[in-house]
Write an enzyme that holds these catalytic residues in place. Sequence first.
Site, mmCIF file in Angstrom:
data_model
loop_
_atom_site.group_PDB
_atom_site.id
_atom_site.type_symbol
_atom_site.label_atom_id
_atom_site.label_comp_id
_atom_site.label_asym_id
_atom_site.label_seq_id
_atom_site.Cartn_x
_atom_site.Cartn_y
_atom_site.Cartn_z
ATOM 1 N N ARG A 1 -15.064 -2.967 5.626
ATOM 2 C CA ARG A 1 -14.633 -4.242 5.052
ATOM 3 C C ARG A 1 -15.840 -5.056 4.582
ATOM 4 N NH1 ARG A 1 -10.684 -2.106 4.452
ATOM 5 N NH2 ARG A 1 -8.567 -2.619 5.045
ATOM 6 N N HIS B 136 -1.498 2.090 9.547
ATOM 7 C CA HIS B 136 -2.532 2.137 8.490
ATOM 8 C C HIS B 136 -3.170 3.525 8.526
ATOM 9 C CE1 HIS B 136 -5.759 0.681 5.881
ATOM 10 N NE2 HIS B 136 -5.169 -0.493 5.776
ATOM 11 N N SER C 149 2.563 -2.086 5.146
ATOM 12 C CA SER C 149 3.584 -3.126 5.302
ATOM 13 C C SER C 149 4.960 -2.626 4.862
ATOM 14 C CB SER C 149 3.188 -4.361 4.494
ATOM 15 O OG SER C 149 3.087 -4.050 3.115
ATOM 16 N N ASP D 93 -7.657 -11.741 -4.586
ATOM 17 C CA ASP D 93 -7.551 -10.610 -3.668
ATOM 18 C C ASP D 93 -7.829 -11.087 -2.234
ATOM 19 O OD1 ASP D 93 -7.251 -7.860 -3.058
ATOM 20 O OD2 ASP D 93 -9.434 -7.666 -2.910
ATOM 21 N N ASN E 204 0.787 -1.242 0.000
ATOM 22 C CA ASN E 204 0.000 0.000 0.000
ATOM 23 C C ASN E 204 0.814 1.284 0.000
ATOM 24 O OD1 ASN E 204 -2.423 -1.281 -0.198
ATOM 25 N ND2 ASN E 204 -2.989 -1.060 1.957
ATOM 26 N N TRP F 167 -10.753 -8.035 11.718
ATOM 27 C CA TRP F 167 -9.923 -7.594 10.594
ATOM 28 C C TRP F 167 -8.452 -7.669 11.001
ATOM 29 C CZ3 TRP F 167 -6.756 -3.087 10.337
ATOM 30 C CH2 TRP F 167 -6.108 -2.940 9.094
ATOM 31 N N GLU G 139 -2.629 -0.474 -7.946
ATOM 32 C CA GLU G 139 -4.037 -0.588 -7.539
ATOM 33 C C GLU G 139 -4.630 0.821 -7.519
ATOM 34 O OE1 GLU G 139 -5.528 -3.170 -4.027
ATOM 35 O OE2 GLU G 139 -5.348 -1.153 -3.201
HETATM 36 O O1 SFD Z 1 -5.001 -3.295 2.429
HETATM 37 C C1 SFD Z 1 5.007 -9.695 19.957
HETATM 38 N N1 SFD Z 1 -1.881 -3.894 6.078
HETATM 39 C C2 SFD Z 1 -1.579 -3.754 4.725
HETATM 40 N N2 SFD Z 1 -0.445 -3.209 4.263
HETATM 41 C C3 SFD Z 1 -0.108 -3.246 2.954
HETATM 42 O O2 SFD Z 1 0.959 -2.746 2.566
HETATM 43 N N3 SFD Z 1 -0.954 -3.829 2.040
HETATM 44 C C4 SFD Z 1 -2.150 -4.406 2.382
HETATM 45 O O3 SFD Z 1 -2.815 -4.998 1.534
HETATM 46 C C5 SFD Z 1 -2.556 -4.262 3.764
HETATM 47 N N4 SFD Z 1 -3.812 -4.738 4.217
HETATM 48 C C6 SFD Z 1 -3.833 -5.255 5.530
HETATM 49 C C7 SFD Z 1 -2.931 -4.754 6.494
HETATM 50 C C8 SFD Z 1 -3.084 -5.153 7.837
HETATM 51 C C9 SFD Z 1 -4.071 -6.090 8.153
HETATM 52 C C10 SFD Z 1 -4.231 -6.480 9.576
HETATM 53 C C11 SFD Z 1 -4.911 -6.633 7.144
HETATM 54 C C12 SFD Z 1 -4.779 -6.211 5.850
HETATM 55 C C13 SFD Z 1 -5.933 -7.647 7.486
HETATM 56 C C14 SFD Z 1 -1.051 -3.192 7.056
HETATM 57 C C15 SFD Z 1 0.261 -3.916 7.428
HETATM 58 O O4 SFD Z 1 0.064 -5.269 7.618
HETATM 59 C C16 SFD Z 1 0.857 -3.277 8.674
HETATM 60 O O5 SFD Z 1 1.005 -1.922 8.402
HETATM 61 C C17 SFD Z 1 2.228 -3.839 9.095
HETATM 62 O O6 SFD Z 1 2.188 -5.236 9.231
HETATM 63 C C18 SFD Z 1 2.706 -3.203 10.390
HETATM 64 O O7 SFD Z 1 3.951 -3.725 10.739
HETATM 65 P P1 SFD Z 1 4.387 -3.918 12.298
HETATM 66 O O8 SFD Z 1 5.748 -4.550 12.298
HETATM 67 O O9 SFD Z 1 4.171 -2.676 13.036
HETATM 68 O O10 SFD Z 1 3.298 -4.988 12.869
HETATM 69 P P2 SFD Z 1 3.155 -6.563 12.515
HETATM 70 O O11 SFD Z 1 3.623 -6.854 11.152
HETATM 71 O O12 SFD Z 1 1.746 -6.930 12.827
HETATM 72 O O13 SFD Z 1 4.149 -7.312 13.547
HETATM 73 C C19 SFD Z 1 3.921 -7.324 14.938
HETATM 74 C C20 SFD Z 1 4.882 -8.339 15.528
HETATM 75 O O14 SFD Z 1 4.921 -8.243 16.953
HETATM 76 C C21 SFD Z 1 4.822 -9.536 17.510
HETATM 77 N N5 SFD Z 1 4.296 -9.375 18.860
HETATM 78 N N6 SFD Z 1 6.231 -10.258 20.078
HETATM 79 C C22 SFD Z 1 6.665 -10.489 21.320
HETATM 80 N N7 SFD Z 1 5.950 -10.194 22.449
HETATM 81 C C23 SFD Z 1 4.719 -9.630 22.360
HETATM 82 N N8 SFD Z 1 4.022 -9.319 23.472
HETATM 83 C C24 SFD Z 1 4.193 -9.369 21.061
HETATM 84 N N9 SFD Z 1 3.014 -8.832 20.594
HETATM 85 C C25 SFD Z 1 3.101 -8.841 19.248
HETATM 86 C C26 SFD Z 1 3.928 -10.287 16.519
HETATM 87 O O15 SFD Z 1 4.047 -11.691 16.656
HETATM 88 C C27 SFD Z 1 4.518 -9.794 15.201
HETATM 89 O O16 SFD Z 1 5.686 -10.487 14.894
HETATM 90 S S1 SFD Z 1 -5.207 -3.852 3.725
HETATM 91 O O17 SFD Z 1 -6.357 -4.740 3.750
HETATM 92 O O18 SFD Z 1 -5.316 -2.846 4.710
HETATM 93 P P1 AMP Z 2 -8.034 -1.021 2.091
HETATM 94 O O1 AMP Z 2 -8.196 -2.298 1.335
HETATM 95 O O2 AMP Z 2 -9.312 -0.364 2.457
HETATM 96 O O3 AMP Z 2 -7.083 -1.142 3.237
HETATM 97 O O4 AMP Z 2 -7.336 0.007 1.097
HETATM 98 C C1 AMP Z 2 -6.074 -0.191 0.551
HETATM 99 C C2 AMP Z 2 -5.513 1.143 0.182
HETATM 100 O O5 AMP Z 2 -6.409 1.843 -0.678
HETATM 101 C C3 AMP Z 2 -5.289 2.072 1.365
HETATM 102 O O6 AMP Z 2 -4.167 2.843 1.029
HETATM 103 C C4 AMP Z 2 -6.541 2.915 1.392
HETATM 104 O O7 AMP Z 2 -6.322 4.168 1.993
HETATM 105 C C5 AMP Z 2 -6.861 3.053 -0.087
HETATM 106 N N1 AMP Z 2 -8.295 3.161 -0.379
HETATM 107 C C6 AMP Z 2 -9.259 2.259 -0.133
HETATM 108 N N2 AMP Z 2 -10.459 2.681 -0.564
HETATM 109 C C7 AMP Z 2 -10.247 3.884 -1.112
HETATM 110 C C8 AMP Z 2 -11.088 4.846 -1.744
HETATM 111 N N3 AMP Z 2 -12.399 4.658 -1.884
HETATM 112 N N4 AMP Z 2 -10.507 5.985 -2.171
HETATM 113 C C9 AMP Z 2 -9.196 6.206 -2.031
HETATM 114 N N5 AMP Z 2 -8.351 5.344 -1.460
HETATM 115 C C10 AMP Z 2 -8.861 4.190 -0.994
#
Ligand code: SFD
Ligand code: AMP
Length: 645
Positions: free
Chosen positions: A253, A393, A444, A356, A62, A222, A126
Amino acid sequence: MANFETIVVETDLLILGGGMAACGAAVEAAHWARQNGLKVTLVDKAAVDRSGAVAMGLSAINQYVGLRDGKNTVKDYVDYVRNDLMGVTREDLVANIARHVDSTVHLFEKWGLPIWKDENGNYVHEGRWQLMINGESYKVVVAEAAKNALLAGNGKAVGEIYERIFIVGPLMDGERCAGAVGFSVREEKFYVFKAKATLVAMGGAVHVFKPRSSGEGMGRAWYPPWNSGSSAYFTLKAGAEMTCQEVRFIPVRFKDAYGPVGAWFLLFKSRATNAMGGEYMVERRAELENWAPYGRVKPIPANLRNYLGMLDVMEGKGPIYMRTEEAIKKIATTYKDDDKAYKKKMKELESEAWEDFLDMTISQAILWAGTNVQPEERSSEIAAAEPYFIGSHSGASGAWVSGPEDLQTDETKKEYFWGYAHMSTVPGLFCAGDASGASSHKFSSGSHAEGRAAAKAAVKFVVDNNTMPNLDAAALEALKEQILRPLDVYEQFKGATTDPEVNPNYIKPRMYMYRLQKLMDEYAAGITAQFTTNESLLNKALELLAFLKEDAEKLAASNLHELMRCWENVHRTWQAEAHVRTLLFREETRWPGYYYRADKPKIDDEQWHVFANCKYHPNTDQWEVLTRPILHIFPQPKEHELLGG
Ligand code: SFD
Ligand code: AMP
């Protein structure tokens, strides 16, 4: 007392977590540590290959700025993030991530992540900032690189990795962070990690609020159920200043299995319509003026997009549907004059639609299959999920960290810089990903990039402060007793009832979590309160949180797994308290689709165009809530330039 062996590990840089930020940190730290003869230790509660938010994979990257193509600049990204967060963001942090994120994405590709390419070999976008990937194995690819960096070297590895160790909290040497304590979730072992610098990357928090799903379905939120607020607890307990604790994230979602919407809105250009066929993004456009100037920007901020849909639901116009069938047909129509090409395109779109979900939210594909949904024929419901804490996010919560020196102006330097980039206000304590705040939209890739930047600065801190902090043996013993206490409580009282779930002397972690979720849901703007709260409700939430914290002393665990559950819930409670205190402090409504303060229903840019920060003072057990100024490192766009960004 539970008789656990104590294992003491000494290291130079301690990386907590094994997710995107931690893996980025490992790769970068290994490089600089090797040059300086230092040791790096990474600790994850789970197995790095599939831990964190990316466990199931993702279908998109993203954040990709695409600087080499010359179409976007770092400033463009900063403008986008600031607008999306209704003006509240740290430009220096966002810019630091944006200028490094492309190189991280190029590394992902080098390590084997398949990024979609068009016929000319260019990345398939995207949206403006997002790239499509075949991302089922995304986390495995990123983890492998982190492991190689730390563990390779023919017996001369620069680091070590501990998996299945749950980190509970910080160790301190006066003001300086001295490492962390935790326990194995497989063996009766208590761990003490002594470190010269510590990098927190334990993700955000879920299940602080009551989820829409119930019973067995609760694991399907989520946000991944295993990220439980450990970063927030750790930094708060260390005495670090926190920021944007009010800025939770509510993703819209696909209903019940939380499939992503980004690909549908951006790639497939789908509409969302209500039960009457009305399109809230069109019919309610006038509402956006009430949130000017941010209501006028493009893309419309995520919380305002949410809000327009929520208004429909509150008026009884639900369900809201993602018009998948319409979107797919519209794209395929381009090929309507050639039957064969049309059928081929339809097949391609169908498989993209399924992939997806299969890439990152497998249960949504299962739900489609289980409910006979064929996206090319039938719409699917979408809904606003419960609140999550995910500063990486479209939320913003996390620790208040120093920016890099070279991006500061004379003015920002006084407020945003204290020596080491991405270091919290506690010396030696660095944060990245969800753990660091006010730098939203890193996702990510940006989290990985921030992990790299933070690790580089943390190694520099170690080089500059190359002494092992001191630890007080008696304090350590007391911590061990406190952390293992739930096991003792259970042993002591388990005979008092026939059902171990119900006991007058203790509370099991699941029951405790239900209590936390109910109070947050009802009083702190959860789903059943239609994301609405006010001062009285928030004060009640604080009162109930205080009672809950008293009862946390009586948490009971019948095994190691439950011990982890106990501490996860204590972590959630601290995240909850930081949230409620900051919601109460900010006397306006700035992000109406995330939460709505009914007693302060408008945005108030004059008073509240500031960061709301908070801090827990460990020595006095007091909280402080304060403002910090929003300053700019780039010249500000005039209002007309906000449009079309
Ligand atoms: O679009 C301990 N995110 C998405 N990012 C993208 O780039 N593209 C996507 O398609 C994304 N989508 C998405 C995303 C997140 C989620 C939940 C969904 C879908 C369903 C966001 C990214 O995933 C997010 O920004 C990053 O992963 C953040 O990285 P970080 O490192 O801050 O968090 P992490 O990866 O979740 O890792 C956490 C770690 O900590 C560990 N942990 N370890 C030891 N002791 C403890 N007490 C702990 N508590 C946690 C975990 O095990 C893990 O290793 S979209 O749909 O939004
Ligand atoms: P999402 O699947 O909702 O996490 O969205 C993935 C990426 O697309 C994130 O960067 C969102 O901010 C962006 N996004 C999702 N929906 C929209 C929308 N309707 N308009 C603009 N950006 C969007």
